[in-house]
Structures are given as structure tokens and as C-alpha cells.
Design a protein around this motif. Structure first.
Motif, mmCIF file in Angstrom:
data_model
loop_
_atom_site.group_PDB
_atom_site.id
_atom_site.type_symbol
_atom_site.label_atom_id
_atom_site.label_comp_id
_atom_site.label_asym_id
_atom_site.label_seq_id
_atom_site.Cartn_x
_atom_site.Cartn_y
_atom_site.Cartn_z
ATOM 1 N N LEU A 109 10.840 40.363 -35.685
ATOM 2 C CA LEU A 109 9.726 41.210 -36.107
ATOM 3 C C LEU A 109 10.125 42.189 -37.209
ATOM 4 O O LEU A 109 9.302 42.553 -38.054
ATOM 5 C CB LEU A 109 9.176 41.989 -34.910
ATOM 6 C CG LEU A 109 8.426 41.158 -33.842
ATOM 7 C CD1 LEU A 109 8.069 42.031 -32.651
ATOM 8 C CD2 LEU A 109 7.165 40.531 -34.439
ATOM 9 N N SER A 110 11.387 42.618 -37.192
ATOM 10 C CA SER A 110 11.854 43.591 -38.185
ATOM 11 C C SER A 110 12.488 42.938 -39.406
ATOM 12 O O SER A 110 12.844 43.641 -40.357
ATOM 13 C CB SER A 110 12.857 44.550 -37.530
ATOM 14 O OG SER A 110 14.011 43.847 -37.086
ATOM 15 N N GLY A 111 12.639 41.617 -39.371
ATOM 16 C CA GLY A 111 13.231 40.925 -40.509
ATOM 17 C C GLY A 111 14.746 41.027 -40.568
ATOM 18 O O GLY A 111 15.359 40.686 -41.576
ATOM 19 N N LYS A 112 15.377 41.498 -39.479
ATOM 20 C CA LYS A 112 16.833 41.599 -39.412
ATOM 21 C C LYS A 112 17.417 40.295 -38.856
ATOM 22 O O LYS A 112 16.723 39.505 -38.227
ATOM 23 C CB LYS A 112 17.254 42.771 -38.523
ATOM 24 C CG LYS A 112 16.700 44.122 -38.953
ATOM 25 C CD LYS A 112 17.252 44.551 -40.295
ATOM 26 C CE LYS A 112 16.740 45.931 -40.673
ATOM 27 N NZ LYS A 112 17.245 46.374 -41.990
ATOM 28 N N SER A 113 18.685 40.096 -39.106
ATOM 29 C CA SER A 113 19.360 38.901 -38.599
ATOM 30 C C SER A 113 19.595 39.034 -37.101
ATOM 31 O O SER A 113 20.261 39.971 -36.647
ATOM 32 C CB SER A 113 20.704 38.701 -39.308
ATOM 33 O OG SER A 113 21.479 37.704 -38.665
ATOM 34 N N TRP A 114 19.045 38.094 -36.339
ATOM 35 C CA TRP A 114 19.256 38.152 -34.894
ATOM 36 C C TRP A 114 20.715 37.880 -34.560
ATOM 37 O O TRP A 114 21.240 38.369 -33.559
ATOM 38 C CB TRP A 114 18.346 37.156 -34.175
ATOM 39 C CG TRP A 114 18.665 35.713 -34.422
ATOM 40 C CD1 TRP A 114 18.139 34.899 -35.372
ATOM 41 C CD2 TRP A 114 19.595 34.907 -33.678
ATOM 42 N NE1 TRP A 114 18.678 33.636 -35.292
ATOM 43 C CE2 TRP A 114 19.567 33.612 -34.255
ATOM 44 C CE3 TRP A 114 20.436 35.147 -32.600
ATOM 45 C CZ2 TRP A 114 20.367 32.569 -33.797
ATOM 46 C CZ3 TRP A 114 21.233 34.104 -32.128
ATOM 47 C CH2 TRP A 114 21.186 32.833 -32.728
ATOM 48 N N ARG A 115 21.404 37.111 -35.421
ATOM 49 C CA ARG A 115 22.827 36.848 -35.190
ATOM 50 C C ARG A 115 23.627 38.147 -35.279
ATOM 51 O O ARG A 115 24.483 38.433 -34.434
ATOM 52 C CB ARG A 115 23.350 35.848 -36.222
ATOM 53 C CG ARG A 115 22.791 34.433 -36.097
ATOM 54 C CD ARG A 115 23.291 33.595 -37.255
ATOM 55 N NE ARG A 115 22.720 32.260 -37.273
ATOM 56 C CZ ARG A 115 23.402 31.159 -37.018
ATOM 57 N NH1 ARG A 115 24.678 31.231 -36.702
ATOM 58 N NH2 ARG A 115 22.825 29.976 -37.079
ATOM 59 N N SER A 116 23.344 38.935 -36.313
ATOM 60 C CA SER A 116 24.037 40.215 -36.480
ATOM 61 C C SER A 116 23.743 41.138 -35.300
ATOM 62 O O SER A 116 24.637 41.818 -34.778
ATOM 63 C CB SER A 116 23.587 40.897 -37.776
ATOM 64 O OG SER A 116 23.980 40.144 -38.903
ATOM 65 N N ALA A 117 22.476 41.163 -34.886
ATOM 66 C CA ALA A 117 22.079 42.031 -33.781
ATOM 67 C C ALA A 117 22.779 41.628 -32.487
ATOM 68 O O ALA A 117 23.315 42.481 -31.757
ATOM 69 C CB ALA A 117 20.566 41.990 -33.603
ATOM 70 N N MET A 118 22.811 40.345 -32.188
ATOM 71 C CA MET A 118 23.428 39.877 -30.937
ATOM 72 C C MET A 118 24.943 40.057 -30.968
ATOM 73 O O MET A 118 25.549 40.447 -29.962
ATOM 74 C CB MET A 118 23.085 38.404 -30.693
ATOM 75 C CG MET A 118 21.634 38.131 -30.336
ATOM 76 S SD MET A 118 21.018 39.067 -28.906
ATOM 77 C CE MET A 118 22.174 38.626 -27.630
ATOM 78 N N ASP A 119 25.574 39.793 -32.109
ATOM 79 C CA ASP A 119 27.022 39.985 -32.208
ATOM 80 C C ASP A 119 27.390 41.450 -32.041
ATOM 81 O O ASP A 119 28.423 41.787 -31.456
ATOM 82 C CB ASP A 119 27.535 39.478 -33.562
ATOM 83 C CG ASP A 119 27.603 37.963 -33.631
ATOM 84 O OD1 ASP A 119 27.474 37.315 -32.576
ATOM 85 O OD2 ASP A 119 27.762 37.416 -34.740
ATOM 86 N N THR A 120 26.542 42.342 -32.563
ATOM 87 C CA THR A 120 26.800 43.778 -32.452
ATOM 88 C C THR A 120 26.611 44.263 -31.022
ATOM 89 O O THR A 120 27.377 45.095 -30.525
ATOM 90 C CB THR A 120 25.866 44.564 -33.392
ATOM 91 O OG1 THR A 120 26.079 44.129 -34.744
ATOM 92 C CG2 THR A 120 26.132 46.055 -33.302
ATOM 93 N N MET A 121 25.587 43.754 -30.341
ATOM 94 C CA MET A 121 25.238 44.229 -29.003
ATOM 95 C C MET A 121 26.109 43.642 -27.895
ATOM 96 O O MET A 121 26.235 44.242 -26.822
ATOM 97 C CB MET A 121 23.773 43.893 -28.695
ATOM 98 C CG MET A 121 22.733 44.627 -29.518
ATOM 99 S SD MET A 121 22.812 46.407 -29.261
ATOM 100 C CE MET A 121 23.623 46.899 -30.789
ATOM 101 N N ALA A 122 26.692 42.493 -28.110
ATOM 102 C CA ALA A 122 27.390 41.786 -27.030
ATOM 103 C C ALA A 122 28.468 42.621 -26.329
ATOM 104 O O ALA A 122 28.441 42.740 -25.095
ATOM 105 C CB ALA A 122 27.975 40.479 -27.559
ATOM 106 N N PRO A 123 29.435 43.212 -27.056
ATOM 107 C CA PRO A 123 30.477 43.977 -26.330
ATOM 108 C C PRO A 123 29.914 45.157 -25.543
ATOM 109 O O PRO A 123 30.227 45.332 -24.369
ATOM 110 C CB PRO A 123 31.407 44.453 -27.463
ATOM 111 C CG PRO A 123 31.116 43.564 -28.620
ATOM 112 C CD PRO A 123 29.664 43.219 -28.507
ATOM 113 N N GLY A 124 29.067 45.958 -26.199
ATOM 114 C CA GLY A 124 28.500 47.124 -25.529
ATOM 115 C C GLY A 124 27.627 46.760 -24.354
ATOM 116 O O GLY A 124 27.602 47.463 -23.335
ATOM 117 N N GLY A 125 26.901 45.639 -24.474
ATOM 118 C CA GLY A 125 26.039 45.200 -23.386
ATOM 119 C C GLY A 125 26.816 44.905 -22.117
ATOM 120 O O GLY A 125 26.381 45.246 -21.007
#
Length: 266
Positions: A109-125
Motif C-alpha cells: 500500500l505504501s509502495g515500499k519493498s516488502w522484501r526490505s521490510a521483512m528483512d528489517t523486521m525479522a530479527p526484532g520480531g
């Protein structure tokens, strides 16, 4: 030797009340969220994501995780067991399943890369999941099998193996794997961190389930000798496997890029 956590008891000369136990439980959640935010804001540049976007996706991930955990916990509680500690019945697998839906949806929806978002969130999640599992020791939920040593659980009125502590400790290896994979592919967006990590977590959780306590009512939900959550371990393992296979489809990355280009032009 045993540690006692009761409605109001004395442990090492200190009175421990129900309110203090709940404070400890939610305190671990707060610690996990703080570490999750810190890791996301630190790792975002490596995955081509701004700090503002990382902050946004961290909030989305937390909301998705809590929503999924409460939804699955409520469903499981409604049909099978009485959860102790939290009336809502938090279930980690709900978070594991819902977080990708929320993050990928927000990214598209925001036009951002879902790959970048998931790679960034994975460790913290998975850091917040590690803290949450340790917090179960305060809430007296997710206990291990009955044994002569360990932690006295007032909800079950038994001395039980501290599976929460050991599972939380082994989840640190899951987090370490996620960090290692991120460093291995430094400055490269892959979208593979999360599926690989949930596959690793599924294997770890499947093993610890053998030492978890289940009453007669819960045993009715066993299938081929597997507990309800071991069955979900298999589901999430294959979720990660299918995710990886989709990423390997020839031309998938090109079609993905065309989608983003079209979305930016709107």
C-alpha cells in the motif's frame, strides 16, 4: 529445589502478588518491543529502508503480532483449554502467521519493498517473541511437564519443568541465526530472512513441545501423537518452505519490480 509463584507468597523473603506477576509479564513484552525497535532502526539502512519507514513497519509488525497472537489464542482457548495468566490467551503462532500479512500489506500500500521490510523486521520480531516466552514464567502459562524440580505453578498446583525458560534460551539461537543471515547478505535485499527463521523456530518449538504439560482435554487435540502446537509447527515450517519456493520462481522478481513501477506511477 523449586521456585514458587503464587497469588501471594514469599520467595526469598519477598512477597510476590498477582499484580507483580502480571507486571513482570508485560514488562518482558515492553523490553522486547524496545529491543525490536532498536534493532529495526539500526538494521534498516542495510536493507535499503529509511529509519522513518523502519519505525512505521515496526509499529505495523507489533500491531499485527498482537492481533494475531490474541486472535489465535482466543480461538484455541474457546475450543480447547482454559488459559492461565492472561484472559485473552496469547498464542505466539498467531503472531508468526499474522505479521507477514500486516507488513506485506502495508508495504504494498505504501509502495515500499516488502522484501526490505521483512528483512528489517525479522530479527526484532523474534527478539520480542523471545522476551514474551520468558515472560510466560511470570504469567504461569505454557508450563512444562510435572517433575520433582523446577517451578511451582499455582494455576495447575504442580511443580513443573521450566520449559518457558529453556524455550526462550533456545530462541536466542533463532535470533542469532537471523542476525547471521542478515550479515551474510549485507546490503542485499533477499526477502528470505523471515521464512528461514520461522522454519528454524518451528523445529525448535516442535522439540520443546515434548516437554510441555497438556491435560486430558488438550490431549484430545493430538493428531498422530503430535500436540496441537506441534501441528502448527509443521504448518509454519511449510509456510516458510513455500515462501522460499515462490521467491525462486523464474521471473518473479521482474514481475515484482513491474508492480512497484506501476504503483509509483499512480
Amino acid at each position: 529445589m523449586r521456585v514458587v509463584l503464587s497469588e501471594k507468597i514469599v520467595t526469598g523473603g519477598v512477597i510476590v502478588t498477582f499484580a507483580q506477576r502480571e507486571a513482570g509479564y508485560y514488562g518482558m513484552y515492553a523490553l522486547g518491543f524496545a529491543l525490536m525497535m532498536l534493532v529495526s532502526l539500526t538494521a534498516c539502512k542495510k536493507h535499503n529502508l529509511s529509519r522513518l519507514s523502519a519505525f512505521f513497519f515496526t509499529l505495523v509488525s507489533y500491531v499485527g503480532g498482537v492481533t494475531g497472537a490474541m486472535f489465535m489464542g482466543y480461538q484455541f482457548t474457546r475450543v480447547s483449554v482454559r488459559y492461565g495468566g492472561l484472559p485473552s490467551g496469547i498464542a505466539i503462532f498467531g503472531a508468526v502467521m499474522f505479521v507477514p500479512l500486516f507488513i506485506i500489506g502495508a508495504a504494498l500500500l505504501s509502495g515500499k519493498s516488502w522484501r526490505s521490510a521483512m528483512d528489517t523486521m525479522a530479527p526484532g520480531g523474534f527478539i520480542i517473541l523471545t522476551c514474551a516466552k520468558f515472560g510466560c514464567i511470570f504469567s504461569c502459562c505454557c508450563p512444562g511437564i510435572e517433575c520433582d524440580f523446577g517451578i511451582y505453578n499455582p494455576l495447575y498446583q504442580k511443580t513443573m519443568f521450566p520449559s518457558q525458560i529453556f524455550e526462550s534460551a533456545t530462541m536466542c539461537f533463532v535470533v542469532a541465526f537471523c542476525f547471521w543471515y542478515g550479515l551474510k547478505y549485507k546490503k542485499r535485499v533477499s526477502g528470505k530472512s523471515y521464512p528461514l527463521t520461522i522454519m528454524f523456530y518451528s523445529v525448535v518449538r516442535f522439540g520443546w513441545e515434548f516437554l510441555r504439560y497438556y491435560d486430558v482435554e488438550e490431549m484430545r487435540h493430538m493428531l498422530f501423537g503430535m500436540t496441537f502446537w506441534q501441528q502448527w509447527c509443521i504448518v509454519t515450517f511449510f509456510e516458510g518452505l513455500v515462501w522460499l519456493l515462490i521467491l525462486r520462481i523464474p521471473g518473479f522478481e521482474d514481475r515484482e519490480e513491474k508492480f512497484y513501477c506501476k504503483h509509483r506511477d499512480l
